[in-house]
Design a protein around this motif. Structure first.
Motif, PDB file in Angstrom:
ATOM      1  N   ARG A 591       0.871  -1.178   0.000  1.00  0.00           N
ATOM      2  CA  ARG A 591       0.000   0.000   0.000  1.00  0.00           C
ATOM      3  C   ARG A 591       0.905   1.224   0.000  1.00  0.00           C
ATOM      4  O   ARG A 591       1.835   1.332   0.805  1.00  0.00           O
ATOM      5  CB  ARG A 591      -0.885  -0.016   1.233  1.00  0.00           C
ATOM      6  N   LEU A 592       0.626   2.133  -0.930  1.00  0.00           N
ATOM      7  CA  LEU A 592       1.430   3.355  -1.011  1.00  0.00           C
ATOM      8  C   LEU A 592       0.564   4.517  -0.542  1.00  0.00           C
ATOM      9  O   LEU A 592      -0.450   4.825  -1.158  1.00  0.00           O
ATOM     10  CB  LEU A 592       1.890   3.567  -2.464  1.00  0.00           C
ATOM     11  N   SER A 593       0.970   5.151   0.579  1.00  0.00           N
ATOM     12  CA  SER A 593       0.168   6.279   1.066  1.00  0.00           C
ATOM     13  C   SER A 593       1.046   7.517   1.207  1.00  0.00           C
ATOM     14  O   SER A 593       2.094   7.473   1.855  1.00  0.00           O
ATOM     15  CB  SER A 593      -0.479   5.988   2.422  1.00  0.00           C
ATOM     16  N   SER A 599       4.567  15.594   1.303  1.00  0.00           N
ATOM     17  CA  SER A 599       5.928  15.845   1.775  1.00  0.00           C
ATOM     18  C   SER A 599       6.666  14.540   2.079  1.00  0.00           C
ATOM     19  O   SER A 599       7.887  14.517   2.196  1.00  0.00           O
ATOM     20  CB  SER A 599       5.897  16.722   3.033  1.00  0.00           C
ATOM     21  N   SER A 600       5.942  13.446   2.199  1.00  0.00           N
ATOM     22  CA  SER A 600       6.571  12.138   2.420  1.00  0.00           C
ATOM     23  C   SER A 600       5.547  11.073   2.043  1.00  0.00           C
ATOM     24  O   SER A 600       4.408  11.395   1.677  1.00  0.00           O
ATOM     25  CB  SER A 600       6.978  11.976   3.888  1.00  0.00           C
ATOM     26  N   ALA A 601       5.971   9.826   2.116  1.00  0.00           N
ATOM     27  CA  ALA A 601       5.042   8.734   1.822  1.00  0.00           C
ATOM     28  C   ALA A 601       5.463   7.505   2.617  1.00  0.00           C
ATOM     29  O   ALA A 601       6.589   7.443   3.127  1.00  0.00           O
ATOM     30  CB  ALA A 601       5.044   8.431   0.327  1.00  0.00           C
ATOM     31  N   VAL A 602       4.549   6.564   2.707  1.00  0.00           N
ATOM     32  CA  VAL A 602       4.861   5.316   3.407  1.00  0.00           C
ATOM     33  C   VAL A 602       4.462   4.160   2.496  1.00  0.00           C
ATOM     34  O   VAL A 602       3.388   4.167   1.896  1.00  0.00           O
ATOM     35  CB  VAL A 602       4.082   5.229   4.748  1.00  0.00           C
ATOM     36  N   ILE A 610       7.536   1.289   5.448  1.00  0.00           N
ATOM     37  CA  ILE A 610       8.801   1.841   4.947  1.00  0.00           C
ATOM     38  C   ILE A 610       8.607   3.330   4.671  1.00  0.00           C
ATOM     39  O   ILE A 610       7.708   3.718   3.906  1.00  0.00           O
ATOM     40  CB  ILE A 610       9.223   1.129   3.648  1.00  0.00           C
ATOM     41  N   THR A 611       9.438   4.165   5.294  1.00  0.00           N
ATOM     42  CA  THR A 611       9.295   5.597   5.075  1.00  0.00           C
ATOM     43  C   THR A 611       9.986   5.977   3.767  1.00  0.00           C
ATOM     44  O   THR A 611      11.133   5.595   3.520  1.00  0.00           O
ATOM     45  CB  THR A 611       9.923   6.385   6.240  1.00  0.00           C
ATOM     46  N   LEU A 612       9.273   6.758   2.957  1.00  0.00           N
ATOM     47  CA  LEU A 612       9.814   7.187   1.664  1.00  0.00           C
ATOM     48  C   LEU A 612       9.929   8.707   1.629  1.00  0.00           C
ATOM     49  O   LEU A 612       9.111   9.417   2.216  1.00  0.00           O
ATOM     50  CB  LEU A 612       8.899   6.725   0.532  1.00  0.00           C
ATOM     51  N   VAL A 613      10.948   9.173   0.916  1.00  0.00           N
ATOM     52  CA  VAL A 613      11.169  10.612   0.777  1.00  0.00           C
ATOM     53  C   VAL A 613      10.626  11.034  -0.582  1.00  0.00           C
ATOM     54  O   VAL A 613      10.868  10.354  -1.585  1.00  0.00           O
ATOM     55  CB  VAL A 613      12.684  10.923   0.853  1.00  0.00           C
TER      56      VAL A 613
END
Ligand code: MIC
Ligand code: SF4
Length: 636
Positions: A591-593, A599-602, A610-613
């Motif tokens: 799941r991409l949120s 400003s960021s995504a998980v 997983i924290t994404l920039v």
């Protein structure tokens, strides 16, 4: 960057933003160029924007990549581009007139001006003191319409040259040396600015060899000062009025300085399969060679061709070697014919090709199975030559010519004295293969002609802030655009036909990818470091878009490809912790949120979050939310 030449040109062209490295700036582009392999898409996009006549000081449409006309497709593309040039006020450089970067340097480049081109080697023009950028077709289309070009303000690395090149050692060895130090990702976010006493010892074509291959460093651009040597080159081209002296201040502040003593360099080669896998030629001695290709936008100046001719003069190439020569422009070809250089090459056994990209982009001359090919080009990515298991080495024209004679990789130093090439005193200037823009009244009457292989540009969907998706491909580090969307004689004719091209997406990496993407209804791609290095082809974004790719999550991205993804409407994301690359596997449901303000995504994979920039600017957020740059600019 205070006092650098880069800063001076940026300042003059700054539309908005501040010259603070890392922040977004918008720049005015004086000139644009396109080539045919990316050009059809750029003009389709330009037409979709509906901006009418180009608003730049000068825009040129070149045809140099797809000149093998094994079906109607390429010729139809040429006709489409020619009719767009006539309709919208561009110069049109006809097929056979030469490679865009070489011709632009000769006929159109102006020190101190900005240039954007739909080809990653556009910074070649830095050899004449232009600040030039490679970009995707959409960014070029926006610039043609008078819009600004947005980039991340680069850091400026100073490269201080001293001394003089020894015999047999050439400009190619300077940039290969720099690649060995900086690697194919060392230049991301940087302009390489050359200065120092050694600069005056390099001619403009030699400087252009260096700025050309700055693209392989991943650099934003590369630039030389405009000095007496530049003035001489422009006078030789009968364009003395284009000259302006330009240099950095003596106390210019570089982010970093790299010192290169030209007299300490030796002949180098980039070994398979990366331009930064550099070794001294002396260490490769004895490797049997099957093919030698001299040409491409890196090394096909009159000097390069003439030096090869002098080396080969009165000799015959080895029995096991096929030698091709493709002069960079018709100007070079005519001059080589008149000086006798061409005759010497032909007598020695060279197969002379037309002035175009040719073997560099896999348009013919693929090596034999497992063959060793020595090329004066700039890229040796696996499979790019058209032969999957070929071993391609990148070398200077001197190493290429000497090795063609011996049949083995040979250090010219062991070959005796370097022949002298007398500089030509003048050259025939003949622009009869460049069709100038029509007047606005005449242009109005032109009908744009589209062949049956020219399909509309695929368009993105507005970004979904939360989506259930899956990982449909996982790849490693340094994935090139040649991996994502291969080129070559069989595929290039379809650059205007994204549905057909999509069958070949990632074919060399994972032959099942395209079918899987369709079956799964799209998903995300996971990549390693420097994802999307190499070419500016926006097909490497448009084709995945067509196949339903919503996001690419990588450890890091190459600059032009990152911009192309956003322009297409695909979200590029990086891992906050690069170790999380190992937490996603092919086939994982996820799941991409996105955070509400993007400003960021998980990325949630099973239990793992997983924290994404994102790192998007406000404008990039708007582009993604609109479904790509075309939708954002109202172009559809
Ligand atoms: C290349 O060298 O890879 C190309 C072909 O010139 C590309 C453009 C393209 O893919 O059409 C480039 O470098 O941008
Ligand atoms: Fe053409 Fe090769 Fe130069 Fe690309 S790198 S513009 S294909 S000659």
């Amino acid at each position: 960057m205070r006092g650098t030449l880069t800063e001076k040109i940026l300042k003059k062209h700054l539309v908005s933003g501040e010259l603070v490295p890392g922040s977004e700036i918008a720049l005015r582009m004086d000139q644009t160029l396109t080539q045919d392999a990316t050009g059809t898409m750029a003009y389709l996009e330009y037409e979709a924007m509906g901006t009418g006549r180009v608003k730049t000081e000068l825009s040129v449409a070149y045809v140099d990549h797809n000149t093998l006309q094994s079906g109607f497709e390429n010729a139809d593309d040429h006709r489409y581009i020619q009719s767009c040039a006539a309709r919208y006020g561009l110069y049109y450089s006809r097929p056979g007139n030469g490679i865009c970067h070489q011709v632009h340097l000769e006929r159109f480049g102006i020190p101190g001006k900005t240039l954007i081109g739909s080809d990653s080697h556009t910074p070649t023009a830095g050899g004449i003191g232009m600040l030039a950028f490679g970009a995707g077709g959409l960014d070029v289309a926006v610039a043609m319409g008078g819009g600004e070009y947005r980039i991340t303000c680069p850091k400026v690395t100073g490269v201080r040259l001293s001394g003089r090149l020894p015999d047999w050692v050439s400009a190619k060895d300077v940039i290969l040396y720099l690649l060995s130090v900086e690697t194919v990702k060392g230049g991301v976010g940087r302009v390489y600015e050359y200065f120092g006493d050694g600069v005056s010892a390099l001619t403009v074509p030699e400087r252009a060899t260096i700025t050309n291959m700055g693209a392989e460093l991943g650099a934003t651009s590369s630039i030389f000062p405009s000095d007496a040597v530049t003035a001489e080159f422009l006078a030789f081209q009968q364009r003395p009025e284009a000259f302006t002296p330009l240099s950095a201040d003596s106390d210019a502040c570089y982010d970093r300085i790299i010192d290169i003593d030209l007299s300490s360099l030796t002949c180098l080669a980039a070994c398979p399969h990366s331009p930064d896998a550099v070794k001294p030629v002396s260490e490769l001695k004895g490797i049997k060679v099957d093919q030698v290709c001299i040409g491409s936008c890196t090394n096909s100046s009159l000097f390069d061709i003439s030096l090869a001719a002098e080396i080969l003069s009165g000799r015959t190439i080895a029995d096991n070697v096929s030698l091709t020569v493709s002069p960079g422009s018709r100007q070079v070809l005519v001059a080589a014919a008149k000086s006798g250089a061409l005759g010497k090459l032909i007598s020695a056994g060279a197969r002379v090709l037309e002035s175009a990209c040719g073997p560099c982009i896999g348009m013919g001359q693929s090596p034999c199975s497992g063959g060793v090919s020595l090329r004066t080009f700039n890229r040796n990515f696996r499979g790019r030559s058209g032969t999957a298991d070929a071993q391609v080495y990148l070398v200077s024209p001197a190493v290429a010519a000497v090795s063609a004679i011996t049949g083995y990789i040979t250090d010219p130093a062991s070959f005796g004295k370097m022949p002298r090439v007398a500089p030509a005193e003048s050259i025939e200037i003949n622009d009869n293969m460049i069709i100038p823009p029509l007047s606005p009244e005449e242009a109005e009457r032109v009908t744009v002609v589209r062949g049956p292989n020219i399909f509309p540009v695929p368009t993105g969907k507005p970004l979904e802030t939360v989506s259930d998706t899956q990982c449909i491909l996982k790849v490693g580090d340094n994935i090139t655009t040649d991996h994502i969307m291969p080129a070559g004689a069989k595929i290039l004719p379809y650059r205007s036909n994204i549905p057909y091209l999509s069958r070949f997406c990632f074919a060399a990496v994972d032959p099942d990818f395209a079918a899987r993407a369709v079956e799964k209804g799209g998903g995300i791609i996971v990549g390693g470091v420097n994802y999307g290095q190499g070419s500016s082809r926006e097909h490497a974004a448009l084709v995945p878009l067509y196949l339903g790719v919503k996001a690419v999550v990588a450890v890091s991205f190459a600059r032009i490809h990152l911009a192309n993804l956003i322009n297409a409407g695909i979200a590029p994301l990086t891992f906050a912790d690069p170790a999380d690359y190992d937490s996603v596997s092919l086939g994982d449901a996820c799941r991409l949120s996105f955070a509400e303000d993007l400003s960021s995504a998980v990325l949630t994979v099973g239990e793992k979050e997983i924290t994404l920039v994102t790192g998007y600017t406000d404008r990039q957020k708007k582009i993604l939310l609109a479904g790509g740059l075309l939708a954002f600019t109202g172009g559809r």
